[in-house]
Design a protein around this motif. Structure first.
Motif, PDB file in Angstrom:
ATOM      1  N   ARG A   1      27.009  -3.459   3.363  1.00 23.10           N
ATOM      2  CA  ARG A   1      27.599  -2.487   4.287  1.00 23.10           C
ATOM      3  C   ARG A   1      28.369  -1.418   3.498  1.00 23.10           C
ATOM      4  NH1 ARG A   1      26.633  -3.836   8.982  1.00 23.10           N
ATOM      5  NH2 ARG A   1      28.182  -3.438  10.528  1.00 23.10           N
TER       6      ARG A   1
ATOM      7  N   GLY B   1      29.074  -0.485  11.512  1.00 24.06           N
ATOM      8  CA  GLY B   1      28.339  -0.741  12.737  1.00 24.06           C
ATOM      9  C   GLY B   1      26.866  -0.382  12.723  1.00 24.06           C
ATOM     10  N   ASP B   2      26.278  -0.123  11.555  1.00 21.02           N
ATOM     11  CA  ASP B   2      24.843   0.179  11.505  1.00 21.02           C
ATOM     12  C   ASP B   2      24.046  -1.060  11.897  1.00 21.02           C
ATOM     13  OD1 ASP B   2      25.375   2.703  10.594  1.00 21.02           O
ATOM     14  OD2 ASP B   2      25.026   2.223   8.490  1.00 21.02           O
ATOM     15  N   ALA B   3      23.101  -0.888  12.813  1.00 24.21           N
ATOM     16  CA  ALA B   3      22.223  -1.982  13.213  1.00 24.21           C
ATOM     17  C   ALA B   3      20.869  -1.833  12.543  1.00 24.21           C
ATOM     18  CB  ALA B   3      22.060  -2.011  14.724  1.00 24.21           C
ATOM     19  N   VAL B   4      20.429  -0.577  12.341  1.00 22.14           N
ATOM     20  CA  VAL B   4      19.116  -0.314  11.752  1.00 22.14           C
ATOM     21  C   VAL B   4      19.264   0.814  10.736  1.00 22.14           C
ATOM     22  CG1 VAL B   4      16.747   0.446  12.205  1.00 22.14           C
ATOM     23  CG2 VAL B   4      17.925  -0.980  13.881  1.00 22.14           C
TER      24      VAL B   4
ATOM     25  N   ALA C   1      24.698   0.262  16.133  1.00 22.83           N
ATOM     26  CA  ALA C   1      24.401  -0.918  16.940  1.00 22.83           C
ATOM     27  C   ALA C   1      24.420  -0.600  18.437  1.00 22.83           C
ATOM     28  CB  ALA C   1      25.396  -2.028  16.627  1.00 22.83           C
TER      29      ALA C   1
END
Length: 97
Positions: free
Chosen positions: A59, A65-68, A81
């Motif tokens: 991270r 908060g990155d999901a993809v 996200a």
């Protein structure tokens, strides 16, 4: 004759990062053009076909908060996200063009 599963396996192997289509074709006693043909056929049969490699990535910092994370042709797109499915679909569709 190659089964659909065998074709899919060879196409996916050729899509791996750093993979050599020529080398994969030689190992399977094929021509590289055959793997490219199968890939084109698969992309027509399945709307939005793309090879995806899932790998953990450190991270960037607390609370990112990155999901993809999508990397395509030198572009890096981070999708949060909480992004809506419609937004994710639109972003990935735009990158694929």
């Amino acid at each position: 004759m190659w089964t659909a599963e065998q074709k899919r396996g060879l196409v996916l192997a050729a899509c791996e990062p750093g993979a050599s289509v020529g080398e994969i074709a030689r190992q399977a006693d094929l021509r590289a053009s055959q793997i490219y043909r199968w890939r084109r056929e698969m992309s027509r049969a399945v709307s939005g076909f793309a090879a995806v490699t899932v790998a953990p990535e450190p991270r960037a910092g607390p609370g990112t908060g990155d999901a993809v994370v999508v990397e395509l042709a030198g572009a890096v797109v981070r999708i949060a996200a909480g992004a809506s499915p419609a937004l994710v679909t639109a972003v990935i569709g735009a990158l694929a063009r």
